[in-house]
Design a protein around this motif. Structure first.
Motif, PDB file in Angstrom:
ATOM      1  N   THR A   1      -7.735   0.785  -9.052  1.00 25.29           N
ATOM      2  CA  THR A   1      -6.746  -0.012  -9.766  1.00 25.29           C
ATOM      3  C   THR A   1      -6.774   0.313 -11.251  1.00 25.29           C
ATOM      4  O   THR A   1      -7.701   0.937 -11.758  1.00 25.29           O
ATOM      5  CB  THR A   1      -7.004  -1.512  -9.582  1.00 25.29           C
ATOM      6  OG1 THR A   1      -8.217  -1.865 -10.265  1.00 25.29           O
ATOM      7  CG2 THR A   1      -7.114  -1.881  -8.108  1.00 25.29           C
ATOM      8  N   GLN A   2      -5.755  -0.144 -11.954  1.00 25.41           N
ATOM      9  CA  GLN A   2      -5.705   0.073 -13.391  1.00 25.41           C
ATOM     10  C   GLN A   2      -6.827  -0.661 -14.105  1.00 25.41           C
ATOM     11  O   GLN A   2      -7.164  -0.330 -15.242  1.00 25.41           O
ATOM     12  CB  GLN A   2      -4.336  -0.355 -13.915  1.00 25.41           C
ATOM     13  CG  GLN A   2      -3.216   0.500 -13.346  1.00 25.41           C
ATOM     14  CD  GLN A   2      -1.840   0.080 -13.827  1.00 25.41           C
ATOM     15  OE1 GLN A   2      -1.708  -0.638 -14.818  1.00 25.41           O
ATOM     16  NE2 GLN A   2      -0.814   0.528 -13.135  1.00 25.41           N
ATOM     17  N   GLU A   3      -7.426  -1.653 -13.414  1.00 25.93           N
ATOM     18  CA  GLU A   3      -8.565  -2.383 -13.983  1.00 25.93           C
ATOM     19  C   GLU A   3      -9.893  -1.734 -13.611  1.00 25.93           C
ATOM     20  O   GLU A   3     -10.953  -2.205 -14.017  1.00 25.93           O
ATOM     21  CB  GLU A   3      -8.565  -3.825 -13.488  1.00 25.93           C
ATOM     22  CG  GLU A   3      -7.364  -4.658 -13.923  1.00 25.93           C
ATOM     23  CD  GLU A   3      -6.102  -4.315 -13.147  1.00 25.93           C
ATOM     24  OE1 GLU A   3      -5.005  -4.444 -13.734  1.00 25.93           O
ATOM     25  OE2 GLU A   3      -6.217  -3.915 -11.957  1.00 25.93           O
TER      26      GLU A   3
ATOM     27  N   SER B   1       0.799  -1.223   0.000  1.00 17.31           N
ATOM     28  CA  SER B   1       0.000   0.000   0.000  1.00 17.31           C
ATOM     29  C   SER B   1       0.831   1.272   0.000  1.00 17.31           C
ATOM     30  O   SER B   1       0.328   2.340  -0.375  1.00 17.31           O
ATOM     31  CB  SER B   1      -0.947   0.014   1.198  1.00 17.31           C
ATOM     32  OG  SER B   1      -0.222   0.001   2.424  1.00 17.31           O
ATOM     33  N   ALA B   2       2.099   1.204   0.401  1.00 20.15           N
ATOM     34  CA  ALA B   2       2.924   2.417   0.425  1.00 20.15           C
ATOM     35  C   ALA B   2       2.969   3.082  -0.947  1.00 20.15           C
ATOM     36  O   ALA B   2       2.951   4.319  -1.054  1.00 20.15           O
ATOM     37  CB  ALA B   2       4.333   2.094   0.911  1.00 20.15           C
ATOM     38  N   ALA B   3       3.016   2.276  -2.003  1.00 21.46           N
ATOM     39  CA  ALA B   3       3.060   2.835  -3.354  1.00 21.46           C
ATOM     40  C   ALA B   3       1.769   3.581  -3.681  1.00 21.46           C
ATOM     41  O   ALA B   3       1.794   4.636  -4.326  1.00 21.46           O
ATOM     42  CB  ALA B   3       3.307   1.733  -4.377  1.00 21.46           C
ATOM     43  N   ALA B   4       0.637   3.042  -3.221  1.00 20.92           N
ATOM     44  CA  ALA B   4      -0.646   3.715  -3.445  1.00 20.92           C
ATOM     45  C   ALA B   4      -0.714   5.019  -2.661  1.00 20.92           C
ATOM     46  O   ALA B   4      -1.171   6.056  -3.183  1.00 20.92           O
ATOM     47  CB  ALA B   4      -1.800   2.796  -3.057  1.00 20.92           C
TER      48      ALA B   4
ATOM     49  N   THR C   1      -5.717   6.614 -10.109  1.00 24.83           N
ATOM     50  CA  THR C   1      -5.168   5.308 -10.471  1.00 24.83           C
ATOM     51  C   THR C   1      -3.823   5.108  -9.778  1.00 24.83           C
ATOM     52  O   THR C   1      -2.939   5.958  -9.853  1.00 24.83           O
ATOM     53  CB  THR C   1      -4.991   5.194 -11.989  1.00 24.83           C
ATOM     54  OG1 THR C   1      -6.266   5.399 -12.628  1.00 24.83           O
ATOM     55  CG2 THR C   1      -4.468   3.819 -12.372  1.00 24.83           C
ATOM     56  N   VAL C   2      -3.699   3.979  -9.098  1.00 23.74           N
ATOM     57  CA  VAL C   2      -2.491   3.684  -8.316  1.00 23.74           C
ATOM     58  C   VAL C   2      -1.710   2.554  -8.984  1.00 23.74           C
ATOM     59  O   VAL C   2      -2.233   1.848  -9.850  1.00 23.74           O
ATOM     60  CB  VAL C   2      -2.857   3.318  -6.863  1.00 23.74           C
ATOM     61  CG1 VAL C   2      -3.487   4.517  -6.165  1.00 23.74           C
ATOM     62  CG2 VAL C   2      -3.794   2.120  -6.813  1.00 23.74           C
ATOM     63  N   PRO C   3      -0.445   2.363  -8.596  1.00 19.08           N
ATOM     64  CA  PRO C   3       0.375   1.333  -9.245  1.00 19.08           C
ATOM     65  C   PRO C   3      -0.230  -0.064  -9.135  1.00 19.08           C
ATOM     66  O   PRO C   3      -0.904  -0.398  -8.151  1.00 19.08           O
ATOM     67  CB  PRO C   3       1.703   1.420  -8.482  1.00 19.08           C
ATOM     68  CG  PRO C   3       1.762   2.828  -7.991  1.00 19.08           C
ATOM     69  CD  PRO C   3       0.338   3.177  -7.649  1.00 19.08           C
TER      70      PRO C   3
END
Length: 210
Positions: A137-139, A106-109, A185-187
């Motif tokens: 998400t990307q989806e 979650s740190a990346a988000a 949108t997150v990684p």
């Protein structure tokens, strides 16, 4: 400069699909999932962990429990906001990070959310996202338990929810339904969570008791 924020880390739930094993104590890369969530929230002015006894926490991190216990994440959010408001060390920050502890990456988000929230925090974008930002998400899957929201908007949502029947067993989407949030949108993989042992295996998460 990033906008000031507090953090509510959700670390409760029955973990029924994990046989009752608390998600907060599961391990990834030598750390518990709770420790990773706390690290993802680094930079918060104040942090509260909501759930069963979390054990030893870093200095200054608060702990509380939703009432009644296991009454759902919406109740946990309300409890966390209450604990932050009552803490004598300072007034609540203008933004609150809501973060579930069962997302090991979650740190990346959170980093992406923080980069995208400043305009919202300043109130300059009232047409879209005036109440905060939520991970998607990307989806296209929304994750409300990875979001940075205006603290006053969350408190208003809690008050309105009590008027509409209360928070017990209410969904987070229901709690936040009237908020104007912007989807960010997150990684890939940053909001993947652990609901089952298959999820845990896929993410490389294990039970520390094994």
């Amino acid at each position: 400069m990033s906008a000031a924020f507090d953090a509510v880390i959700l670390a409760g739930g029955r973990s029924s699909r994990l046989g009752g094993v608390p998600k907060s104590g599961l391990m990834y890369d030598g750390e518990t999932l709770l420790a990773r969530a706390l690290r993802a929230a680094e930079g918060a002015a104040k942090t509260v962990v909501v759930g069963p006894d979390p054990g030893v926490l870093p200095a200054g991190v608060l702990a509380c429990r939703e009432d009644p216990p296991f009454s759902g994440p919406a109740s946990a959010i309300a409890a966390g906001l209450g604990a932050l408001a009552e803490d004598p060390s300072g007034t609540p920050a203008p933004l609150t990070l809501i973060l579930a502890c069962d997302m090991p990456h979650s740190a990346a988000a959170v980093q992406v959310l923080r980069r995208n929230v400043d305009v919202t925090a300043a109130g300059a974008n009232h047409a879209s996202g005036s109440d905060g930002v939520m991970a998607v998400t990307q989806e296209g899957r929304k994750q409300p338990l990875a979001g940075l929201y205006r603290t006053d908007s969350l408190l208003r949502a809690v008050d309105e929810a009590h008027l509409r029947g209360g928070l017990r067993d209410a969904s987070v989407f229901w709690l936040l339904a009237r908020l104007d949030v912007r989807l960010v949108t997150v990684p890939s993989g940053s909001t993947d969570d652990v609901d089952t042992w298959d999820d845990a295996a896929a993410l490389g998460v294990s039970n520390r008791e094994q």
